[in-house]
Design a protein around this motif. Structure first.
Motif, short mmCIF file in Angstrom:
data_model
loop_
_atom_site.label_atom_id
_atom_site.label_comp_id
_atom_site.label_asym_id
_atom_site.label_seq_id
_atom_site.Cartn_x
_atom_site.Cartn_y
_atom_site.Cartn_z
N GLN A 3 -2.49 7.66 3.43
CA GLN A 3 -3.22 6.30 3.58
C GLN A 3 -1.97 5.16 3.74
N LEU A 4 -2.31 4.11 4.53
CA LEU A 4 -1.46 3.07 4.56
C LEU A 4 -2.10 1.88 4.25
N VAL A 5 -1.72 0.98 3.26
CA VAL A 5 -2.12 -0.06 2.63
C VAL A 5 -1.55 -1.42 2.90
N GLU A 6 -1.88 -2.28 3.76
CA GLU A 6 -1.34 -3.71 3.92
C GLU A 6 -1.77 -4.60 3.04
N SER A 7 -0.96 -5.85 2.58
CA SER A 7 -0.99 -6.86 1.83
C SER A 7 -0.26 -7.91 2.23
N GLY A 8 -0.47 -9.16 1.57
CA GLY A 8 0.08 -10.36 1.74
C GLY A 8 -0.43 -10.91 2.94
N CYS A 92 -0.90 -2.16 10.44
CA CYS A 92 0.36 -1.44 10.29
C CYS A 92 -0.11 0.13 10.80
N LYS A 93 0.52 0.72 11.50
CA LYS A 93 0.45 2.13 12.00
C LYS A 93 1.72 2.95 11.68
N GLY A 94 1.42 3.97 11.05
CA GLY A 94 2.17 4.87 10.77
C GLY A 94 2.47 6.22 11.70
N GLY A 103 -3.53 1.33 8.86
CA GLY A 103 -4.09 0.87 7.53
C GLY A 103 -5.47 0.18 7.86
N GLN A 104 -6.06 -0.51 6.75
CA GLN A 104 -7.49 -1.05 6.74
C GLN A 104 -7.28 -2.63 7.43
N GLY A 105 -6.00 -3.34 7.41
CA GLY A 105 -5.66 -4.47 8.02
C GLY A 105 -5.83 -5.45 7.07
N THR A 106 -4.97 -6.59 7.06
CA THR A 106 -5.06 -7.73 6.24
C THR A 106 -5.38 -9.21 7.15
N GLN A 107 -6.20 -9.79 6.84
CA GLN A 107 -6.34 -10.93 7.47
C GLN A 107 -5.35 -12.08 7.10
N VAL A 108 -4.91 -12.81 8.33
CA VAL A 108 -3.98 -13.95 8.38
C VAL A 108 -4.88 -15.06 9.12
N THR A 109 -4.79 -16.10 8.41
CA THR A 109 -5.51 -17.46 9.02
C THR A 109 -4.30 -18.36 9.07
N VAL A 110 -4.07 -19.06 10.27
CA VAL A 110 -3.15 -20.05 10.27
C VAL A 110 -4.03 -21.48 10.76
#
Length: 112
Positions: A3-8, A92-94, A103-110
């Motif tokens: 498993q890959l887990v993104e955060s931030g 992210c891809k491993g 990973g499941q992805g993490t949303q970045v909104t600017v």
């Protein structure tokens, strides 16, 4: 099961910074960062080459930095001088034994 887990991810104003993290449950040969906006293909943002150097998409070069903890279990993406066009889901891809894991992805909104 690897498993890959993104955060931030999160909401940030233009010109701001965020640091994404991706933690893998097993050691990876290589870990890269991608992003995707609705209606568009997923694009490579930053990666490590086979020789250990880094490569970046032209749109983020000079603003984003990919790094790893050395053990190839965690990869980071430091994003500075963020622009509205950077808004996307970041993945992210491993690579491990020739197989790709996402990973499941993490949303970045600017946005202001």
């Amino acid at each position: 099961q690897v498993q890959l887990v993104e955060s931030g991810g999160g909401l940030v104003q233009p010109g701001g910074s965020l640091r994404l993290s991706c933690a893998a449950s097993a050691s990876m040969w290589r870990m890269d960062w991608y992003r995707q906006v609705p209606g568009k293909e997923r694009e490579l943002v930053a990666r490590f080459t086979d020789s250990g150097n880094t490569e970046y998409a032209a749109s983020v070069k000079g603003r984003f930095t990919i790094s790893t903890d050395g053990a190839k279990n965690t990869v980071y993406l430091q994003m500075n001088s963020l622009k509205p066009d950077d808004t996307a889901v970041y993945y992210c891809k491993g690579i491990r034994y020739g197989r790709a894991y996402w990973g499941q992805g993490t949303q970045v909104t600017v946005s202001s």
